[in-house]
Design an enzyme around this catalytic site. Sequence first.
Site, PDB file in Angstrom:
ATOM      1  N   TYR A 294      -8.317   0.186  -3.797  1.00  0.00           N
ATOM      2  CA  TYR A 294      -7.080   0.645  -4.430  1.00  0.00           C
ATOM      3  C   TYR A 294      -6.275  -0.576  -4.836  1.00  0.00           C
ATOM      4  O   TYR A 294      -6.602  -1.704  -4.462  1.00  0.00           O
ATOM      5  CB  TYR A 294      -6.275   1.526  -3.471  1.00  0.00           C
ATOM      6  CG  TYR A 294      -5.744   0.779  -2.276  1.00  0.00           C
ATOM      7  CD1 TYR A 294      -6.542   0.587  -1.147  1.00  0.00           C
ATOM      8  CD2 TYR A 294      -4.462   0.231  -2.277  1.00  0.00           C
ATOM      9  CE1 TYR A 294      -6.069  -0.127  -0.062  1.00  0.00           C
ATOM     10  CE2 TYR A 294      -3.985  -0.478  -1.191  1.00  0.00           C
ATOM     11  CZ  TYR A 294      -4.794  -0.658  -0.084  1.00  0.00           C
ATOM     12  OH  TYR A 294      -4.342  -1.368   0.990  1.00  0.00           O
TER      13      TYR A 294
ATOM     14  N   THR B 219       0.826  -1.215   0.000  1.00  0.00           N
ATOM     15  CA  THR B 219       0.000   0.000   0.000  1.00  0.00           C
ATOM     16  C   THR B 219       0.854   1.256   0.000  1.00  0.00           C
ATOM     17  O   THR B 219       0.429   2.301  -0.494  1.00  0.00           O
ATOM     18  CB  THR B 219      -0.940  -0.028   1.223  1.00  0.00           C
ATOM     19  OG1 THR B 219      -1.782  -1.168   1.092  1.00  0.00           O
ATOM     20  CG2 THR B 219      -1.808   1.210   1.317  1.00  0.00           C
TER      21      THR B 219
ATOM     22  N   LYS C 116       0.761  -7.303  13.023  1.00  0.00           N
ATOM     23  CA  LYS C 116      -0.335  -6.488  12.501  1.00  0.00           C
ATOM     24  C   LYS C 116      -1.588  -6.928  13.257  1.00  0.00           C
ATOM     25  O   LYS C 116      -2.003  -8.075  13.173  1.00  0.00           O
ATOM     26  CB  LYS C 116      -0.508  -6.677  10.993  1.00  0.00           C
ATOM     27  CG  LYS C 116      -1.569  -5.739  10.425  1.00  0.00           C
ATOM     28  CD  LYS C 116      -1.639  -5.759   8.915  1.00  0.00           C
ATOM     29  CE  LYS C 116      -2.653  -4.721   8.434  1.00  0.00           C
ATOM     30  NZ  LYS C 116      -2.805  -4.688   6.987  1.00  0.00           N
TER      31      LYS C 116
ATOM     32  N   THR D  84       1.803  -4.207   4.277  1.00  0.00           N
ATOM     33  CA  THR D  84       1.728  -4.429   5.726  1.00  0.00           C
ATOM     34  C   THR D  84       1.171  -5.814   6.087  1.00  0.00           C
ATOM     35  O   THR D  84       1.373  -6.277   7.210  1.00  0.00           O
ATOM     36  CB  THR D  84       0.848  -3.356   6.403  1.00  0.00           C
ATOM     37  OG1 THR D  84      -0.493  -3.462   5.895  1.00  0.00           O
ATOM     38  CG2 THR D  84       1.397  -1.971   6.174  1.00  0.00           C
ATOM     39  N   ASP D  85       0.502  -6.462   5.125  1.00  0.00           N
ATOM     40  CA  ASP D  85      -0.200  -7.705   5.498  1.00  0.00           C
ATOM     41  C   ASP D  85       0.742  -8.838   5.918  1.00  0.00           C
ATOM     42  O   ASP D  85       0.414  -9.612   6.814  1.00  0.00           O
ATOM     43  CB  ASP D  85      -1.096  -8.177   4.334  1.00  0.00           C
ATOM     44  CG  ASP D  85      -2.350  -7.322   4.205  1.00  0.00           C
ATOM     45  OD1 ASP D  85      -2.619  -6.491   5.093  1.00  0.00           O
ATOM     46  OD2 ASP D  85      -3.076  -7.480   3.200  1.00  0.00           O
TER      47      ASP D  85
ATOM     48  N   SER E  69       1.526  -7.634  -0.674  1.00  0.00           N
ATOM     49  CA  SER E  69       2.360  -8.533   0.137  1.00  0.00           C
ATOM     50  C   SER E  69       1.690  -9.879   0.407  1.00  0.00           C
ATOM     51  O   SER E  69       2.340 -10.796   0.905  1.00  0.00           O
ATOM     52  CB  SER E  69       2.801  -7.867   1.433  1.00  0.00           C
ATOM     53  OG  SER E  69       1.771  -7.865   2.388  1.00  0.00           O
TER      54      SER E  69
ATOM     55  N   GLU F  17       3.846 -27.729  28.379  1.00  0.00           N
ATOM     56  CA  GLU F  17       3.006 -28.426  29.354  1.00  0.00           C
ATOM     57  C   GLU F  17       3.617 -29.807  29.560  1.00  0.00           C
ATOM     58  O   GLU F  17       4.371 -30.294  28.690  1.00  0.00           O
ATOM     59  CB  GLU F  17       1.559 -28.489  28.874  1.00  0.00           C
ATOM     60  CG  GLU F  17       1.374 -29.140  27.517  1.00  0.00           C
ATOM     61  CD  GLU F  17      -0.060 -29.059  27.010  1.00  0.00           C
ATOM     62  OE1 GLU F  17      -0.854 -28.278  27.566  1.00  0.00           O
ATOM     63  OE2 GLU F  17      -0.372 -29.792  26.058  1.00  0.00           O
TER      64      GLU F  17
HETATM   65  C1  SIN Z   1      -0.236  -5.367   1.183  1.00  0.00           C
HETATM   66  O1  SIN Z   1       0.075  -5.957   2.223  1.00  0.00           O
HETATM   67  O2  SIN Z   1       0.489  -5.392   0.171  1.00  0.00           O
HETATM   68  C2  SIN Z   1      -1.520  -4.635   1.090  1.00  0.00           C
HETATM   69  C3  SIN Z   1      -1.929  -4.027   2.372  1.00  0.00           C
HETATM   70  C4  SIN Z   1      -0.966  -2.995   2.908  1.00  0.00           C
HETATM   71  O3  SIN Z   1       0.144  -2.790   2.452  1.00  0.00           O
HETATM   72  O4  SIN Z   1      -1.396  -2.335   3.898  1.00  0.00           O
END
Ligand code: SIN
Length: 325
Positions: A26, A13, A165, A92-93, A59, A281
């Site tokens: 997007y 993103t 995340k 971010t994923d 990602s 455990e």
């Molecule tokens: C991605 O992980 O490529 C899409 C979502 C993001 O970057 O927040």
Amino acid sequence: MTSRITVLATGGTIAGIAGSAIAKDYVAGQIDIEAYLEQVGGLGLEAEFSGRQIANIDSADIGPEVWNALHPAVMEALADESCQGVIVTHGTDTLEETAFLLDLTLPASKPVVLVGAMRPADAVGYDGLRNFANAVRVAGDRQAAGRGVLVVMGDRVFGARDVRKVRTRGTDAFRGFPRESVGLVTPASLEWFGAPWRVDASAQFAWQDELPDVGILFAHAGLDAASVARFLGEDMRGVVVAGVGEGNMSEAVRQELVARRKQGLRVVRASRADEGLVDREPEDDGNGFVAARALNPQKARILLQLLIAHGVDDPAAIQRAFDGS
Ligand code: SIN
């Protein structure tokens, strides 16, 4: 002083475009690194950049192919005397997985910082430029070396092994566990919490181009042995159970996994809960299972892949690696 930073771009993103400042949908990975660095040039940062496009994708599509291109590119940058630090732009994923894999396989001699954004580049309130400016501050800081791979999101610096995340939306989507964050950053300031922790700067694992098949089994009410057997198939070499609570599972699932363990499957118990340690455990000894401690299932999977790839097979040795990770 001007820092020399290598920027390795993979998409996400942070390089995404919506086509409108207020659109919900997007496409990630649209802006290439040259165009991105041109935009960054307008921020007046005290840094010189050399950029390289490794990929330009969402990602969700990141995996061994991109990692096999990214790792040598980071190593090359680290070996370059003129380079003070490396920034990897990333969706971010799955950012936490790439960060942890690099953390385990890179030396801690210079800063390596992963950064992303939650909003595409043409959206109102785009967070990518601020996150990038923060990442530049971290990558140019000598004190960042010796802390392993770092992640910069939302004015905070996270250790690769802690970062998760935790939200699907919002610019505060990341959190650390068990360490909440290891520093606070703005484009103008950087405050570390504590001293660098990587006493040995060398990489913990040598890079492996091929990683073994390790799955994540998500436990839930009603999960039965037949579903587990179907999921494991014939060839899976290790499994991380995203267990209920503290890495728990039904007796039927446990028995299925014990039987497969006896045939060589490595079994790690993690938790599907957002947070919390999974400790050993008493039954783990007899079952041959390993407890993931503070690692979430997706990071436990990466560590188990590396251990298997390096021939670490004994559950006690695997447990020691998880205890120390
Ligand atoms: C991605 O992980 O490529 C899409 C979502 C993001 O970057 O927040």
